[in-house]
Design a protein around this motif. Structure first.
Motif, mmCIF file in Angstrom:
data_model
loop_
_atom_site.group_PDB
_atom_site.id
_atom_site.type_symbol
_atom_site.label_atom_id
_atom_site.label_comp_id
_atom_site.label_asym_id
_atom_site.label_seq_id
_atom_site.Cartn_x
_atom_site.Cartn_y
_atom_site.Cartn_z
ATOM 1 N N HIS A 173 -4.532 1.574 4.986
ATOM 2 C CA HIS A 173 -3.248 1.853 5.634
ATOM 3 C C HIS A 173 -2.624 0.617 6.267
ATOM 4 N N CYS A 191 3.039 7.653 2.207
ATOM 5 C CA CYS A 191 1.578 7.626 2.083
ATOM 6 C C CYS A 191 1.024 8.921 2.694
ATOM 7 N N CYS A 248 -0.886 9.222 5.014
ATOM 8 C CA CYS A 248 -0.971 9.072 6.474
ATOM 9 C C CYS A 248 0.378 9.279 7.142
ATOM 10 N N CYS A 266 1.808 1.578 2.446
ATOM 11 C CA CYS A 266 0.407 1.257 2.755
ATOM 12 C C CYS A 266 -0.298 0.678 1.523
HETATM 13 ZN ZN LIG Z 1 -1.104 5.122 4.818
#
Ligand SMILES: [Zn+2]
Length: 312
Positions: free
Chosen positions: A166, A177, A179, A184
């Motif tokens: 990340h 992404c 996340c 990332c």
């Molecule tokens: Zn990420």
């Protein structure tokens, strides 16, 4: 030191368990299902039951077993506190090591993040053996990482050290992404990321390429690179540019002796390595230029080895 230790690697569908001698010899390994229902309430109990049953079967007592190490898919701090594990349906923040130890009649338990623990496994008996400082990079569906300095895992303040997948690499990325951020490293260097780059390249022109006939998998891209396919080579260059640059930044911060590359994508290692190292050398600080690169050798067992090493 006592003669045996258990190493556990908890995944979203199964829990791998290994019984080890303290010199790193794997005596026996097996797995049990991960029961994620009821917010994964029975996972630790199931593990404890499996270990106690194995100790009985092998006639081992607390006098023979140094302890139990456990790798988990989440951020785990140095005290063994986990901050949520989505794949296990664990919502709470609690001390896994203490709770499992309680279920094992007080046996010593240490917990860590699974990617960090796999790095420790490679450092102990894998391709990182003999190195005090290494960074392991796992290129699978996502990109994981583990940092070992002076033979020890670097956990960080909240257990999130080594989350190299990340690292922000691209300001212009429109896709999100997993996340929640954009751009990332994992969006370009994972198996999924490689396929994303491929599909962009295929859509950008009508250029002839064997990839128009092949399946869109990372493995097929690497096979096409070996065949000299120009479009596949451009995909590989982009993959290598992001990953090589990312690793050069890590080297500038950590200055490890060696990078250990693991995960499914690394199985095509002889083809991919030059794309990574070329870009690494281009960007890294001169004093870090000698950093070695190697491929992980423990495969899916890295997690149980590293987990056992947590208590040894
Ligand atoms: Zn990420």
């Amino acid at each position: 030191m006592k003669e045996y230790a258990f190493g556990i690697d908890v995944g979203g569908t199964s829990v791998k368990i290994g019984l080890f001698k303290n010199d790193g010899t794997l005596v026996e390994k097996w797995s049990i299902p991960t029961h994620t229902e009821n917010n994964g309430a029975s996972i630790l109990g199931d593990i404890a039951k499996a270990i106690l049953a194995k100790m009985e079967e092998k006639k081992l007592t607390e006098a023979d077993v140094e302890g139990v190490g456990i790798g988990l898919p989440g951020a785990v701090d140095a005290q063994g506190v986990i901050h949520k594990a989505v794949n296990l349906h664990w919502e709470d923040t609690f001390n896994v090591a203490e709770r499992l130890s309680g279920l094992l009649n007080g046996l010593k338990v240490k917990a860590g993040n699974d990617a960090n623990v796999a790095a420790l496994g490679e450092a102990w008996v894998g391709s990182g053996k003999g190195y005090d400082s290494l960074v392991m990079v796992t290129l699978g569906t996502g990109v994981g990482g583990g940092v070992i300095v002076n033979g020890k895992i670097v956990e960080g303040a909240t257990g999130a050290a080594g989350e190299i997948g990340h690292m922000h690499m691209n300001d212009d990325e429109e896709k999100q992404c997993n996340c929640g951020n954009h751009g990332c490293l994992e969006q370009y260097a994972s198996a999924t990321g490689i396929v994303n780059i491929l599909e962009k390249e295929l859509a950008a022109s009508d250029e002839n390429s064997v990839m128009r006939q092949k399946k869109h998998t990372a493995k097929d891209v690497w096979d096409a690179v070996e065949e000299g396919d120009a479009l596949a080579i451009r995909v590989a260059e982009q993959f290598g540019s992001y990953l090589g640059k990312g690793l050069s930044i890590i080297a500038d911060v950590i200055n490890p002796e060696i990078f250990v590359i693991g995960g499914g994508v690394s199985l095509s290692g002889d083809v991919i390595m030059p794309f990574i190292t070329k870009n690494f050398e281009k960007h890294v600080f001169h004093a870090c230029r000698g950093t070695k690169f190697t491929r992980a050798i423990l495969g899916n067992d890295g997690g149980i080895y590293g987990a056992a090493k947590l208590v040894l």
